[in-house]
Design an enzyme around this catalytic site. Sequence first.
Site, PDB file in Angstrom:
ATOM      1  N   ASP A 194     -93.628  69.714 -22.525  1.00  0.00           N
ATOM      2  CA  ASP A 194     -94.260  69.061 -21.370  1.00  0.00           C
ATOM      3  C   ASP A 194     -94.508  67.612 -21.757  1.00  0.00           C
ATOM      4  O   ASP A 194     -95.106  67.313 -22.808  1.00  0.00           O
ATOM      5  CB  ASP A 194     -95.568  69.767 -21.012  1.00  0.00           C
ATOM      6  CG  ASP A 194     -96.116  69.296 -19.670  1.00  0.00           C
ATOM      7  OD1 ASP A 194     -95.384  68.583 -18.961  1.00  0.00           O
ATOM      8  OD2 ASP A 194     -97.266  69.629 -19.348  1.00  0.00           O
ATOM      9  N   ASN A 233     -94.429  57.378 -13.196  1.00  0.00           N
ATOM     10  CA  ASN A 233     -93.882  57.755 -11.893  1.00  0.00           C
ATOM     11  C   ASN A 233     -94.671  57.123 -10.760  1.00  0.00           C
ATOM     12  O   ASN A 233     -94.111  56.682  -9.761  1.00  0.00           O
ATOM     13  CB  ASN A 233     -93.884  59.282 -11.780  1.00  0.00           C
ATOM     14  CG  ASN A 233     -92.759  59.786 -10.892  1.00  0.00           C
ATOM     15  OD1 ASN A 233     -91.665  59.250 -10.919  1.00  0.00           O
ATOM     16  ND2 ASN A 233     -93.031  60.810 -10.110  1.00  0.00           N
ATOM     17  N   HIS A 267     -90.474  56.471  -8.178  1.00  0.00           N
ATOM     18  CA  HIS A 267     -89.665  57.642  -8.526  1.00  0.00           C
ATOM     19  C   HIS A 267     -88.346  57.270  -9.187  1.00  0.00           C
ATOM     20  O   HIS A 267     -87.847  58.019 -10.033  1.00  0.00           O
ATOM     21  CB  HIS A 267     -89.400  58.480  -7.272  1.00  0.00           C
ATOM     22  CG  HIS A 267     -90.629  59.132  -6.721  1.00  0.00           C
ATOM     23  ND1 HIS A 267     -91.327  60.095  -7.408  1.00  0.00           N
ATOM     24  CD2 HIS A 267     -91.291  58.942  -5.545  1.00  0.00           C
ATOM     25  CE1 HIS A 267     -92.367  60.497  -6.687  1.00  0.00           C
ATOM     26  NE2 HIS A 267     -92.377  59.795  -5.550  1.00  0.00           N
ATOM     27  N   ASP A 320     -87.144  58.915 -12.561  1.00  0.00           N
ATOM     28  CA  ASP A 320     -85.866  59.599 -12.735  1.00  0.00           C
ATOM     29  C   ASP A 320     -85.086  59.029 -13.917  1.00  0.00           C
ATOM     30  O   ASP A 320     -84.498  59.775 -14.710  1.00  0.00           O
ATOM     31  CB  ASP A 320     -85.021  59.472 -11.470  1.00  0.00           C
ATOM     32  CG  ASP A 320     -85.579  60.289 -10.316  1.00  0.00           C
ATOM     33  OD1 ASP A 320     -86.464  61.134 -10.575  1.00  0.00           O
ATOM     34  OD2 ASP A 320     -85.131  60.085  -9.164  1.00  0.00           O
ATOM     35  N   ASP A 339     -91.343  67.466 -15.061  1.00  0.00           N
ATOM     36  CA  ASP A 339     -91.275  66.807 -16.363  1.00  0.00           C
ATOM     37  C   ASP A 339     -91.373  67.837 -17.480  1.00  0.00           C
ATOM     38  O   ASP A 339     -91.888  67.553 -18.570  1.00  0.00           O
ATOM     39  CB  ASP A 339     -92.387  65.759 -16.494  1.00  0.00           C
ATOM     40  CG  ASP A 339     -93.788  66.350 -16.375  1.00  0.00           C
ATOM     41  OD1 ASP A 339     -93.901  67.521 -15.959  1.00  0.00           O
ATOM     42  OD2 ASP A 339     -94.766  65.650 -16.711  1.00  0.00           O
TER      43      ASP A 339
END
Length: 576
Positions: A450, A458, A463, A467, A493
């Site tokens: 994680d 983010n 975004h 990404d 994520d």
Amino acid sequence: MSAPSNNAPTVVPGPFRLEGHNALLARIVETAAIGTALYDLEGRLVYANRAFADLLGYTAGAPLPALSELIHHDDASAGRLHLERMLRDELRDYRGEHRLRHADGSSLWVSLVASALTAKADGAPEYLVLQASSIERQKKAEEALTYSESRWNFALESARQGVWDHDIRTDTMFYSRMWRIMRGLSPDEPVPEDHQKAWLSRIHPDDLGHVLANIDRQDRGDSDFDALEYRERRPDGSYVWILSRGKPVEWDEHGNPVRTLGTDTDITRIKVIEQELAAEKERLRLTLESIADGMISADSQGRITFMNPAAEQLTGFTSAEAIGRPAHEVFALRDATTGRRCECPVARCLEIEDTVHREDDMVLVSRTGTQRDIRCTAAPVRMADRAVLGAVLVFQDVTQSRAMQRQLAHSASHDPLTSLPNRAAFEEAMSTATASARDSQRRHSLLYIDLDRFKPVNDSAGHAAGDALLQQVAKTIRGCCRNHDMAARIGGDEFAVLLTDCPVGNARAVAEKIVRAVGALEFLWAGRTYRIGASIGIAEISREAASPLGVMGEADAACYAAKARGRATVVAFGDL
């Protein structure tokens, strides 16, 4: 001509299987009233229709004679000499009257038409086609001519043979009653004074030149010319095909012919069948050349006898180059996964005498090295007695469809952003690993990853930045694993790594390597540098593992503990 065969093929009359299995063409040949036989260049019988077998008195299934045994031994040697010339490719067409050997040993007079059949680009003959029709009654009638004029005339009437008699000295012509009837004339139609002009006026314009060029040869009794074929117009405007045979029967003191006698036969039905066969053959040829699928025909030895343009394009061989070669030399098939050469479908089909399909992961390597995904089917070509004559291979280029299938399969099992396997693919791999640990006591490890401090990136950079960062993280995690390990993105994520045959101690070292590598990332976006981290939980996959879902839960719990201990750390479930 070859020596008589001791093993003449047993031919049950039935359609000879031409390339493409054209049923209509086969039915026309099989049901034709004219006896038709096909011999190879060794003089062996390849095929005979029902009419040919009936003509010679052979019952269904009985072996018919080879070419060397066909002509009756009492007959003159001229017929055999002509056939031998055709087998040597010195003559392409021949017509004559001969006695054939009947099944009961007697002789049978026939009108024999022979022609060379070829499908090769160099024009060399492959087969000899014989068409025979009985003229036994005609011959008997001709013999009766010397015995009795009345009997001679009656016999010819019964045989439906038109008789003509040309007295060259007086230029007078006699026509029999049947000669007139077959032309649609009245039985008592008078002979015109200028009989030749009247006769020539009825001949079809396309045949007139041939008749004028050869009529004198018939009158002279030319040994190389004994029959004349032409079309003659009836009073109703239709045309009848005439086969005219004649020769001198009287000569003067200087040896010049002074009287010529002959018979005419209506061969319209034969010509119609010939034209239908020619038209059907042409339609078949055009059909085979126009279809998009590759098609290769091979003989019983697996050597190519026909290849259509689509097959030429796919294999890189021209038809002229391919014909005569073994099919496996032209149709080079390999396994798409291993690259190993695969058995030729044609060879396998001929070996088992049954249809062979090849559909999955087959690659055709052309002569130029081009590779195409294909699927193919090889089917045997059988004679009427079920004997295998050869095989037909049909194949399709499925490169585009297979590429699309692979793309769809990849999309279904991979994350579109990172190109790593997705959660569904990872869970399937987990099921396999859990089963192997339970059945063979192997030990594997699961890493549950994680990301730390990913949400601020983010939220603040957007975004698109998130990404791009995930893509970098995916490459980083993949680079820290062995080639056979599976790294997957299983959430926003969240990532997971399946380490096969890896105990927890070694898995911890891999996990720490990932933590350091992710922590060392400097992500630059819009002039600002971002740093993130990773917390990793480890779960062991052993014989005692309850289920893939249970192992995933243990790794998730260990990851949660790692985050609670300050993040950017590694915790094994066994340490909790």
